[in-house]
Scaffold this motif. Sequence first.
Motif: not given
Lengths: 390, 390
Positions: A183-193, A335-346
Motif C-alpha cells: 500500500v503506497n504512502k498516500w493510501q497508508t496515510a489516508c487509511g489511517t486518517a 499530525f495529518f499534515e506530517s503524514i502527507g495529507i494536503p490540508m485544504h479541500l481546494g
Amino acid sequence: MLGNFTYNTPTKLIFGKRVIKDLPKVLAGFGKNVLLTYGGGSIKKTGLYDKVKSLLKDFNIVELSGIEPNPKYDPSVITGAKLCKEHNIDVILAVGGGSVLDCSKAISVCAKYEGEGWDLISGKVKAKESIPIVDIITLAATGSEYDMGCVISNTAINDKRGYLDELMFPVVSFLDPEYTYSVNKWQTACGTADAMNHVLEQFFATPNSQFNDGVMISALKSLMANVKVALDRPNDYAARSELMYVCTLACNGIMSNGAGYSGWQMHSIEHALSAYFDITHGAGLAIITPRWMKEILSEKTVERFTTLGTLLFGFDKTLSDMEMAGNVIDAFYNFFESIGIPMHLGQLGVKEEKIEEMADHILANDATDEPYMFAPLDKSALIRILKESM
Amino acid sequence: MLGNFTYNTPTKLIFGKRVIKDLPKVLAGFGKNVLLTYGGGSIKKTGLYDKVKSLLKDFNIVELSGIEPNPKYDPSVITGAKLCKEHNIDVILAVGGGSVLDCSKAISVCAKYEGEGWDLISGKVKAKESIPIVDIITLAATGSEYDMGCVISNTAINDKRGYLDELMFPVVSFLDPEYTYSVNKWQTACGTADAMNHVLEQFFATPNSQFNDGVMISALKSLMANVKVALDRPNDYAARSELMYVCTLACNGIMSNGAGYSGWQMHSIEHALSAYFDITHGAGLAIITPRWMKEILSEKTVERFTTLGTLLFGFDKTLSDMEMAGNVIDAFYNFFESIGIPMHLGQLGVKEEKIEEMADHILANDATDEPYMFAPLDKSALIRILKESM
C-alpha cells in the motif's frame, strides 16, 4: 457511565501471516459457486489474485472486477447482484480494501431482493436475506471487515449513503498484514486518517466512560505512532499489524458501547464531498477534522478536548481548558499534515461555489442538526466548516 | 506486534437498565422448555426470581437451584444434565454470577453427551453439541457471560478444571448493572480482583502490542477507580456499569488478540487453592498476584512491570527498572488490601502443610513449566509463591 446498548459481532477474524491457506475450508462451508470481487487490479500485481485462484481451483468462480473507490451503485452493485442471480452464487469473496468490501456487502443483499436495490441502500425497504460474505483485506482503513455497514455512491443523484444491516456482517475476515506492505504512502496515510476519524466520531459523545476513553486513546496513539513507522518502512510487520488490527476495531462500535451518539457529522460532510468531487475519503476526513473541532468547541464540549489533550498528547494540565482545546485542534492539523495529507479541500479539487449546495445536501440526507447529537450543526455551521476547510 | 490469531465471539450483549424485559422474546426463539439455574437464593431476596418467573409465565420452567460457588461436577452439573434430558430442555437460563453460569455451561454440553460428563470437562472427549444458554448476570466478576469457558470442581478427586469450547458461548447475555447494587463489599472487591487478574494474566505475555497494552491499562484503571466508588456507594450506576462492562470484556480474549500466551499461571495456582480449601476465587488471585509478580520478575520480564509503572500508576520514569517493578508489586498489594482483601492465604484457612501437594497438583494439571510460557514456573517456584502468600 455506560448507557443501554446491544452489541453483537458474529464475524470471525482470522489474522496473521499466511492465514489465507484456510480459505478453501472456509468457503467450502457455503458451496461451490463463488463471486470473486476486486478493484482495479492491484491484487494482480501483488500476486494475490493468482494465489486466490490457485487456492480455489475446485470452486466455480465468477468475477466482478474494477470496483471503484467510493463504490458506485451503478454499475458495480447492480452488475454484481445480477451476476449472483445468474450464477446462483453461494458466497461472495471480496479481495481488496473497504470499497471492494462495501460494494460486496451491498451486492449481498441486493442479490436477494427482487426490487430496485437502491430501495434497500437508501433505507426505504428492510432487507430480508443476504449471500454470505468472506473477505481478504488488503488495506488497513475502513474497518468494513468487522462491521455491518457499507457506503455506496449513486452518482445519478449525487448521493452517497451509509447503509447498515446485520445481514451484512462478513462471516469471516482474513487479515494478513503482509498484504498491506504494497500500500503506497498516500493510501497508508489516508487509511489511517479514516480510522482515526472513526475513533473521534465515537469519542465526541456523552455519556462516555473511563474505560472506553482509554481504549479510544490507545487506538489513536497506536495509529499515530504506527503510521509513521509504516510510512518510513512499508514492510515493518509490527507497525502494519497494529494498523490493520486497530483499523478493524475502529469502526465496529465496540469502542463506544454504552456511549451516546455523536452524529458522525464529519462522515456526513465527507460523504457529500465525495459524492460531488470523488475525493479520497480519508483525506477529506483529515481536512475536515480540525475545522469541525473548532466549530463544535464550546464550554459544553471542552471536556472531550481536554481529555484528548492530557491523555493523548500529554499536554500541560495547567493550561486553561480553551487553550488546551486549541492545542489539540492544532495537534491534529499538524499530525495529518506530517503524514502527507494536503490540508485544504481546494488542493483536492473541491470548488467553493458548491459549498451551499453541499450543505443543503448534507442536511437533507443526514440531518446533522438533530438535537440528540453531541453538537448539532445547522446549515450555517456546515458552511463555516466547509469554507474553513478550503 | 501482533502474532497470528483467530477471534470470534458470537454472544449478543444486551446491557443496561431494565433490559430483561426482552427475555421472553429472546427465549421464544429456542422453544418453550427452560432450565432455570441459580445459586443460593439471593435472587429470591432481590426480587429478580419473581420478576423472571413472571416474565416467563408462558414457558415450561424446570429449576436447578443451590449451585455453589466453585460449582461442583457432582451434584450440580450431573443433576442439571439429567434434568435437561428428562424434560427435553430447549434453552438454559442462568441467573446469577459466574459460578451459576459456569455450571450451566458445563450442563449444556453434558446434557447432549451420553457418556460420563467429566470426560468432556477434563478434555478427554470433544463435545459435539450443546443446549443454547442465555444468562442474566448479577455479579461483575468472571466474564463468563462473554467467553466460552467454565471452571468446574470435582471434589471427589480434588480437581478444579478450566474447560473451553466454542459450543459454550452464551447466545445472549443480559447485563443490568442495577442487579449488582445488592452485591456486598466482599463480593464486589473479590469480583474486581478476579477481573483485574484476568487482565494481568493477558498483560504478562510476549509479543504484545501498543494498542492492547493501552486497552488493558484502561481496563485496570477503570476497575481500580470504580470499585472504590462502588464500595463507598453501592448504588452508583456509573461505577457499577463500568465494573460490569469491563469485567465482561476482561476474560474474553479480545484484550490480547495477537499476543503471546502467558500461561495463566495465577489461575492455575488459585484453582488448586480452591480445590483444596474452597476459598473465594478473586481473593485467592489477589493474594497470589504480588507474590507471583515477585517470582517472575527478571531482566527478561521487567519491561512489563515498567509499562504498568508508567502507564497505570504514573510512577517517576527516572526510577531504575527494578525499583519501578518493586513499586508496581507493592502498589498491587496495597490496592488489594485497600479494598478489604486479607492478603495472606492463612487468613482464608489455607494450611501450609498442603503446599507441596498443591504444587504437585498444579504441575500435573496445568504444567506451569511449559517453555512457551512467558515465565515458566517449576515446582520450587510454585512452592515459593505459595509460601510467600501464606
